[in-house]
Design a protein around this motif. Structure first.
Motif, short mmCIF file in Angstrom:
data_model
loop_
_atom_site.label_atom_id
_atom_site.label_comp_id
_atom_site.label_asym_id
_atom_site.label_seq_id
_atom_site.Cartn_x
_atom_site.Cartn_y
_atom_site.Cartn_z
N PRO A 49 0.82 -1.22 0.00
CA PRO A 49 0.00 0.00 0.00
C PRO A 49 0.86 1.27 0.00
O PRO A 49 2.05 1.22 0.31
CB PRO A 49 -0.77 -0.09 1.33
CG PRO A 49 -0.59 -1.46 1.83
CD PRO A 49 0.66 -2.00 1.23
N SER A 50 0.23 2.38 -0.35
CA SER A 50 0.93 3.67 -0.34
C SER A 50 -0.05 4.83 -0.44
O SER A 50 -1.02 4.75 -1.18
CB SER A 50 1.89 3.74 -1.52
OG SER A 50 2.42 5.05 -1.67
N LEU A 51 0.22 5.90 0.26
CA LEU A 51 -0.47 7.17 0.04
C LEU A 51 0.50 8.17 -0.59
O LEU A 51 0.35 8.58 -1.73
CB LEU A 51 -1.02 7.72 1.37
CG LEU A 51 -1.59 9.15 1.30
CD1 LEU A 51 -2.81 9.23 0.40
CD2 LEU A 51 -1.93 9.66 2.70
N ARG A 52 1.55 8.52 0.18
CA ARG A 52 2.48 9.57 -0.25
C ARG A 52 3.22 9.24 -1.54
O ARG A 52 3.33 10.08 -2.43
CB ARG A 52 3.52 9.84 0.86
CG ARG A 52 2.99 10.69 1.99
CD ARG A 52 3.58 10.27 3.31
NE ARG A 52 3.00 8.99 3.66
CZ ARG A 52 1.87 8.86 4.36
NH1 ARG A 52 1.27 9.91 4.84
NH2 ARG A 52 1.35 7.67 4.62
N THR A 53 3.75 8.02 -1.62
CA THR A 53 4.57 7.67 -2.78
C THR A 53 3.71 7.67 -4.04
O THR A 53 4.07 8.25 -5.06
CB THR A 53 5.24 6.31 -2.54
OG1 THR A 53 5.94 6.39 -1.30
CG2 THR A 53 6.20 5.95 -3.66
N ARG A 54 2.55 7.04 -3.93
CA ARG A 54 1.67 6.96 -5.09
C ARG A 54 1.22 8.35 -5.55
O ARG A 54 1.32 8.69 -6.73
CB ARG A 54 0.44 6.11 -4.76
CG ARG A 54 -0.46 6.06 -5.95
CD ARG A 54 -1.72 5.31 -5.75
NE ARG A 54 -2.54 5.51 -6.94
CZ ARG A 54 -3.70 4.93 -7.13
NH1 ARG A 54 -4.17 4.10 -6.23
NH2 ARG A 54 -4.39 5.17 -8.22
N1 CP Z 1 6.28 7.60 3.60
C1 CP Z 1 5.74 6.85 2.60
O1 CP Z 1 6.41 6.25 1.75
O2 CP Z 1 4.38 6.81 2.63
P1 CP Z 1 3.45 5.84 1.77
O3 CP Z 1 3.74 4.44 2.26
O4 CP Z 1 2.06 6.27 2.06
O5 CP Z 1 3.82 5.98 0.32
#
Ligand code: CP
Ligand code: NVA
Length: 302
Positions: free
Chosen positions: A50-55
Protein backbone atom coordinates in the motif's frame (compact mmCIF):
# COMPACT_ATOMS: atom_id res chain seq x y z
CA UNK A 1 21.05 5.16 -18.36
CA UNK A 2 20.73 5.83 -14.65
CA UNK A 3 18.30 4.26 -12.14
CA UNK A 4 17.36 5.52 -8.67
CA UNK A 5 17.55 2.34 -6.61
CA UNK A 6 19.86 3.12 -3.70
CA UNK A 7 21.53 6.36 -2.62
CA UNK A 8 24.86 4.55 -2.53
CA UNK A 9 24.74 4.49 -6.36
CA UNK A 10 24.78 8.30 -6.43
CA UNK A 11 27.63 10.74 -5.68
CA UNK A 12 27.31 13.53 -3.11
CA UNK A 13 27.52 16.02 -5.94
CA UNK A 14 24.61 14.41 -7.79
CA UNK A 15 22.51 14.22 -4.64
CA UNK A 16 23.18 17.89 -3.86
CA UNK A 17 22.13 18.72 -7.41
CA UNK A 18 18.88 16.76 -6.94
CA UNK A 19 18.04 18.59 -3.70
CA UNK A 20 18.70 21.97 -5.34
CA UNK A 21 16.53 20.91 -8.27
CA UNK A 22 13.75 19.86 -5.88
CA UNK A 23 13.90 23.24 -4.11
CA UNK A 24 13.78 24.98 -7.50
CA UNK A 25 10.81 22.89 -8.73
CA UNK A 26 8.98 23.60 -5.48
CA UNK A 27 9.53 27.34 -5.88
CA UNK A 28 8.54 27.17 -9.55
CA UNK A 29 5.36 25.22 -8.72
CA UNK A 30 4.37 27.72 -6.03
CA UNK A 31 5.09 30.62 -8.40
CA UNK A 32 2.53 29.49 -10.96
CA UNK A 33 3.47 26.04 -12.22
CA UNK A 34 6.22 23.80 -13.54
CA UNK A 35 7.32 23.68 -17.15
CA UNK A 36 5.97 20.62 -19.02
CA UNK A 37 9.43 19.06 -19.36
CA UNK A 38 7.95 15.53 -19.26
CA UNK A 39 5.20 16.31 -21.79
CA UNK A 40 3.95 13.15 -23.50
CA UNK A 41 5.84 10.88 -21.10
CA UNK A 42 4.38 8.11 -18.96
CA UNK A 43 5.57 6.68 -15.65
CA UNK A 44 4.55 3.08 -14.90
CA UNK A 45 4.02 2.65 -11.15
CA UNK A 46 4.25 -0.89 -9.73
CA UNK A 47 2.95 -1.28 -6.16
CA UNK A 48 3.28 -4.56 -4.27
CA UNK A 49 2.47 -2.76 -0.99
CA UNK A 50 0.00 0.00 0.00
CA UNK A 51 0.93 3.67 -0.34
CA UNK A 52 -0.47 7.17 0.04
CA UNK A 53 2.48 9.57 -0.25
CA UNK A 54 4.57 7.67 -2.78
CA UNK A 55 1.67 6.96 -5.09
CA UNK A 56 0.18 10.45 -4.98
CA UNK A 57 3.49 12.32 -5.16
CA UNK A 58 4.64 10.44 -8.26
CA UNK A 59 1.25 10.64 -9.95
CA UNK A 60 0.71 14.34 -9.24
CA UNK A 61 4.39 15.05 -9.87
CA UNK A 62 4.09 13.62 -13.38
CA UNK A 63 0.99 15.75 -13.99
CA UNK A 64 2.80 18.91 -12.83
CA UNK A 65 5.57 18.14 -15.33
CA UNK A 66 3.16 17.61 -18.23
CA UNK A 67 3.23 13.80 -18.23
CA UNK A 68 1.07 11.15 -16.65
CA UNK A 69 1.30 7.85 -14.79
CA UNK A 70 -0.28 4.39 -14.78
CA UNK A 71 -0.94 2.63 -11.50
CA UNK A 72 -0.25 -1.10 -11.46
CA UNK A 73 -1.32 -2.63 -8.14
CA UNK A 74 -0.45 -6.11 -6.84
CA UNK A 75 -3.56 -7.75 -8.29
CA UNK A 76 -2.93 -6.29 -11.76
CA UNK A 77 0.47 -7.64 -12.76
CA UNK A 78 1.41 -10.17 -10.09
CA UNK A 79 5.11 -9.30 -10.34
CA UNK A 80 7.10 -12.53 -10.42
CA UNK A 81 3.92 -14.60 -10.10
CA UNK A 82 1.68 -14.08 -13.14
CA UNK A 83 4.76 -13.09 -15.11
CA UNK A 84 8.50 -13.04 -14.44
CA UNK A 85 10.10 -9.76 -13.34
CA UNK A 86 12.32 -9.85 -16.44
CA UNK A 87 9.30 -10.09 -18.74
CA UNK A 88 7.35 -7.37 -16.89
CA UNK A 89 10.39 -5.08 -17.14
CA UNK A 90 10.90 -5.66 -20.87
CA UNK A 91 7.24 -5.24 -21.80
CA UNK A 92 6.54 -2.26 -19.55
CA UNK A 93 9.70 -0.41 -20.55
CA UNK A 94 8.75 -0.74 -24.23
CA UNK A 95 5.65 1.36 -23.53
CA UNK A 96 6.55 3.84 -20.74
CA UNK A 97 9.49 6.20 -20.25
CA UNK A 98 10.08 5.46 -16.55
CA UNK A 99 9.17 2.85 -13.94
CA UNK A 100 8.64 3.42 -10.23
CA UNK A 101 8.33 0.25 -8.14
CA UNK A 102 7.45 -0.49 -4.52
CA UNK A 103 8.44 -4.06 -3.74
CA UNK A 104 9.14 -6.42 -0.88
CA UNK A 105 12.57 -7.88 -1.71
CA UNK A 106 15.17 -5.27 -2.68
CA UNK A 107 16.48 -7.79 -5.21
CA UNK A 108 13.23 -7.38 -7.16
CA UNK A 109 13.82 -3.71 -7.86
CA UNK A 110 17.38 -4.56 -8.94
CA UNK A 111 15.98 -7.26 -11.22
CA UNK A 112 13.50 -4.80 -12.76
CA UNK A 113 16.34 -2.36 -13.45
CA UNK A 114 18.48 -5.10 -14.95
CA UNK A 115 15.86 -5.85 -17.63
CA UNK A 116 14.31 -2.41 -18.10
CA UNK A 117 15.25 -0.19 -21.03
CA UNK A 118 14.01 2.90 -19.12
CA UNK A 119 15.02 4.33 -15.70
CA UNK A 120 13.70 2.48 -12.64
CA UNK A 121 13.00 4.29 -9.35
CA UNK A 122 12.84 2.45 -6.02
CA UNK A 123 9.62 3.60 -4.33
CA UNK A 124 10.50 1.52 -1.24
CA UNK A 125 11.86 -1.98 -0.79
CA UNK A 126 12.33 -3.98 2.40
CA UNK A 127 15.90 -2.59 2.55
CA UNK A 128 15.73 0.99 1.25
CA UNK A 129 13.49 4.05 0.85
CA UNK A 130 15.67 6.51 -1.10
CA UNK A 131 12.81 8.74 -2.35
CA UNK A 132 11.76 9.36 1.25
CA UNK A 133 15.31 10.29 2.22
CA UNK A 134 15.41 12.93 -0.54
CA UNK A 135 12.25 14.59 0.80
CA UNK A 136 13.71 14.37 4.30
CA UNK A 137 16.91 16.15 3.32
CA UNK A 138 14.96 18.83 1.42
CA UNK A 139 12.94 19.43 4.60
CA UNK A 140 16.06 19.61 6.79
CA UNK A 141 17.70 22.01 4.34
CA UNK A 142 14.60 24.22 4.18
CA UNK A 143 14.26 24.33 7.94
CA UNK A 144 17.85 25.00 8.93
CA UNK A 145 19.13 26.67 5.74
CA UNK A 146 22.13 24.32 5.78
CA UNK A 147 22.87 20.69 6.61
CA UNK A 148 26.60 20.42 7.48
CA UNK A 149 27.23 19.86 11.17
CA UNK A 150 23.64 19.06 12.15
CA UNK A 151 22.96 16.06 14.36
CA UNK A 152 20.12 13.64 13.67
CA UNK A 153 18.88 11.08 16.18
CA UNK A 154 16.74 8.25 14.83
CA UNK A 155 14.77 6.37 17.46
CA UNK A 156 13.58 2.88 16.56
CA UNK A 157 13.96 0.19 13.95
CA UNK A 158 17.13 0.00 11.83
CA UNK A 159 14.91 -0.56 8.80
CA UNK A 160 14.62 0.63 5.17
CA UNK A 161 13.85 4.23 6.18
CA UNK A 162 16.74 4.35 8.68
CA UNK A 163 19.16 2.91 6.10
CA UNK A 164 18.37 5.48 3.40
CA UNK A 165 18.33 8.26 5.99
CA UNK A 166 21.83 7.29 7.21
CA UNK A 167 23.06 7.36 3.59
CA UNK A 168 21.57 10.77 2.81
CA UNK A 169 22.91 12.17 6.10
CA UNK A 170 26.40 10.97 5.19
CA UNK A 171 26.18 12.82 1.86
CA UNK A 172 25.03 16.07 3.50
CA UNK A 173 27.34 16.17 6.52
CA UNK A 174 24.65 15.34 9.10
CA UNK A 175 25.87 13.21 12.02
CA UNK A 176 23.66 10.16 12.42
CA UNK A 177 22.82 8.44 15.72
CA UNK A 178 20.37 5.57 15.96
CA UNK A 179 18.95 4.07 19.16
CA UNK A 180 17.45 0.62 18.63
CA UNK A 181 16.65 -2.38 20.80
CA UNK A 182 18.74 -5.54 20.51
CA UNK A 183 18.11 -7.40 17.27
CA UNK A 184 16.79 -4.34 15.40
CA UNK A 185 20.02 -2.42 14.79
CA UNK A 186 21.06 -0.75 11.56
CA UNK A 187 23.04 -3.44 9.67
CA UNK A 188 26.87 -3.24 9.62
CA UNK A 189 26.87 -3.15 5.79
CA UNK A 190 24.71 0.00 5.81
CA UNK A 191 26.97 1.70 8.32
CA UNK A 192 29.96 0.89 6.11
CA UNK A 193 28.22 2.33 3.03
CA UNK A 194 27.36 5.50 4.95
CA UNK A 195 30.93 5.83 6.20
CA UNK A 196 32.19 5.55 2.63
CA UNK A 197 29.74 8.26 1.51
CA UNK A 198 30.86 11.00 3.89
CA UNK A 199 32.95 11.92 6.89
CA UNK A 200 30.20 11.95 9.50
CA UNK A 201 29.93 10.40 12.95
CA UNK A 202 27.65 7.36 13.00
CA UNK A 203 26.65 5.94 16.36
CA UNK A 204 24.50 2.93 17.15
CA UNK A 205 23.18 3.09 20.70
CA UNK A 206 20.59 1.37 22.86
CA UNK A 207 19.40 4.31 24.93
CA UNK A 208 17.03 6.81 23.23
CA UNK A 209 17.77 9.43 25.91
CA UNK A 210 21.50 9.23 25.22
CA UNK A 211 20.87 9.35 21.47
CA UNK A 212 18.91 12.62 21.52
CA UNK A 213 21.44 14.67 23.54
CA UNK A 214 22.34 17.69 21.41
CA UNK A 215 20.29 16.43 18.44
CA UNK A 216 18.82 19.01 16.03
CA UNK A 217 16.56 16.46 14.37
CA UNK A 218 14.61 13.62 15.96
CA UNK A 219 13.27 11.00 13.56
CA UNK A 220 11.19 7.88 13.94
CA UNK A 221 9.32 5.35 11.82
CA UNK A 222 6.83 2.57 12.46
CA UNK A 223 7.91 -0.34 14.65
CA UNK A 224 6.17 -2.75 12.26
CA UNK A 225 6.93 -2.27 8.57
CA UNK A 226 4.77 -3.53 5.72
CA UNK A 227 5.27 -7.26 5.43
CA UNK A 228 6.15 -7.68 9.14
CA UNK A 229 2.56 -7.80 10.37
CA UNK A 230 2.90 -11.26 11.91
CA UNK A 231 5.81 -10.01 14.07
CA UNK A 232 3.62 -7.21 15.37
CA UNK A 233 3.21 -8.38 18.99
CA UNK A 234 6.90 -9.09 19.59
CA UNK A 235 7.95 -5.84 17.89
CA UNK A 236 5.56 -3.71 19.95
CA UNK A 237 7.06 -5.35 23.05
CA UNK A 238 10.67 -4.83 21.88
CA UNK A 239 10.17 -1.15 20.94
CA UNK A 240 8.00 0.04 23.82
CA UNK A 241 10.76 2.24 25.27
CA UNK A 242 11.51 3.70 21.83
CA UNK A 243 8.73 6.27 21.62
CA UNK A 244 9.28 9.95 20.79
CA UNK A 245 7.29 11.72 23.49
CA UNK A 246 7.49 15.24 24.94
CA UNK A 247 10.03 14.17 27.54
CA UNK A 248 12.41 12.84 24.88
CA UNK A 249 11.94 15.96 22.73
CA UNK A 250 12.76 18.12 25.76
CA UNK A 251 16.11 16.31 26.11
CA UNK A 252 17.20 17.20 22.56
CA UNK A 253 18.58 20.54 21.40
CA UNK A 254 15.99 23.33 22.02
CA UNK A 255 15.93 24.03 18.24
CA UNK A 256 15.16 20.39 17.42
CA UNK A 257 12.56 19.40 14.84
CA UNK A 258 10.69 16.11 14.87
CA UNK A 259 10.36 14.07 11.68
CA UNK A 260 8.43 10.95 10.66
CA UNK A 261 8.10 9.54 7.14
CA UNK A 262 4.46 8.55 7.84
CA UNK A 263 2.16 6.69 8.16
CA UNK A 264 2.51 7.27 11.92
CA UNK A 265 1.16 4.84 14.49
CA UNK A 266 0.27 7.46 17.05
CA UNK A 267 0.65 6.30 20.61
CA UNK A 268 3.30 3.78 19.50
CA UNK A 269 6.50 5.26 18.01
CA UNK A 270 5.28 8.86 18.43
CA UNK A 271 2.71 10.56 20.66
CA UNK A 272 -0.06 12.81 19.32
CA UNK A 273 1.35 15.65 21.39
CA UNK A 274 4.70 15.46 19.59
CA UNK A 275 3.36 14.68 16.10
CA UNK A 276 1.01 17.68 16.29
CA UNK A 277 3.31 19.82 18.45
CA UNK A 278 5.25 22.98 17.55
CA UNK A 279 8.51 21.14 16.79
CA UNK A 280 6.94 18.68 14.34
CA UNK A 281 7.64 19.13 10.62
CA UNK A 282 5.95 15.90 9.54
CA UNK A 283 3.45 17.45 7.14
CA UNK A 284 6.03 19.72 5.48
CA UNK A 285 8.11 16.56 5.13
CA UNK A 286 5.19 14.70 3.54
CA UNK A 287 4.50 17.58 1.12
CA UNK A 288 8.15 17.58 0.15
CA UNK A 289 7.76 14.06 -1.23
CA UNK A 290 6.05 15.73 -4.19
CA UNK A 291 8.86 18.17 -4.89
CA UNK A 292 11.69 15.70 -4.23
CA UNK A 293 10.06 13.11 -6.46
CA UNK A 294 9.68 15.64 -9.26
CA UNK A 295 13.43 16.31 -9.15
CA UNK A 296 14.15 12.60 -9.53
CA UNK A 297 11.67 12.32 -12.42
CA UNK A 298 13.11 15.36 -14.24
CA UNK A 299 16.68 14.17 -13.74
CA UNK A 300 16.01 10.65 -14.99
CA UNK A 301 13.31 11.14 -17.60
CA UNK A 302 13.73 14.55 -19.29
N1 CP B 1 6.28 7.60 3.60
C1 CP B 1 5.74 6.85 2.60
O1 CP B 1 6.41 6.25 1.75
O2 CP B 1 4.38 6.81 2.63
P1 CP B 1 3.45 5.84 1.77
O3 CP B 1 3.74 4.44 2.26
O4 CP B 1 2.06 6.27 2.06
O5 CP B 1 3.82 5.98 0.32
N1 NVA C 1 9.35 1.23 7.27
C1 NVA C 1 8.03 1.45 6.69
C2 NVA C 1 8.00 2.67 5.88
C3 NVA C 1 6.65 3.02 5.31
C4 NVA C 1 6.67 4.23 4.41
C5 NVA C 1 7.63 0.22 5.88
O1 NVA C 1 8.48 -0.33 5.18
O2 NVA C 1 6.48 -0.17 5.97
Amino acid sequence: MKHFLDLSDWSSQELHHLIQLAAHLKFEWKSGGNKPVLGGKTLGMIFQKPSLRTRVSFDVGMQHLGGHSIMLGPSEIGLGKRESIADVARVLSSMVQGIMARVFEHQHVLELAKWSSVPVINGLSDDRHPCQAMADMLTIYEHFGHTEGLQLAYIGDGNNVAASLALICANFGVDFTIASPEGYELPDATVELAQQAGAITIRRLRDPLEAVQGANILYTDTWVSMGQEEESAERVQAFKKYQIDTELVASASPDAVVMHDLPAYRGKEITDEVADGPQSVIFQQAENRLHAQKAILVHLMS
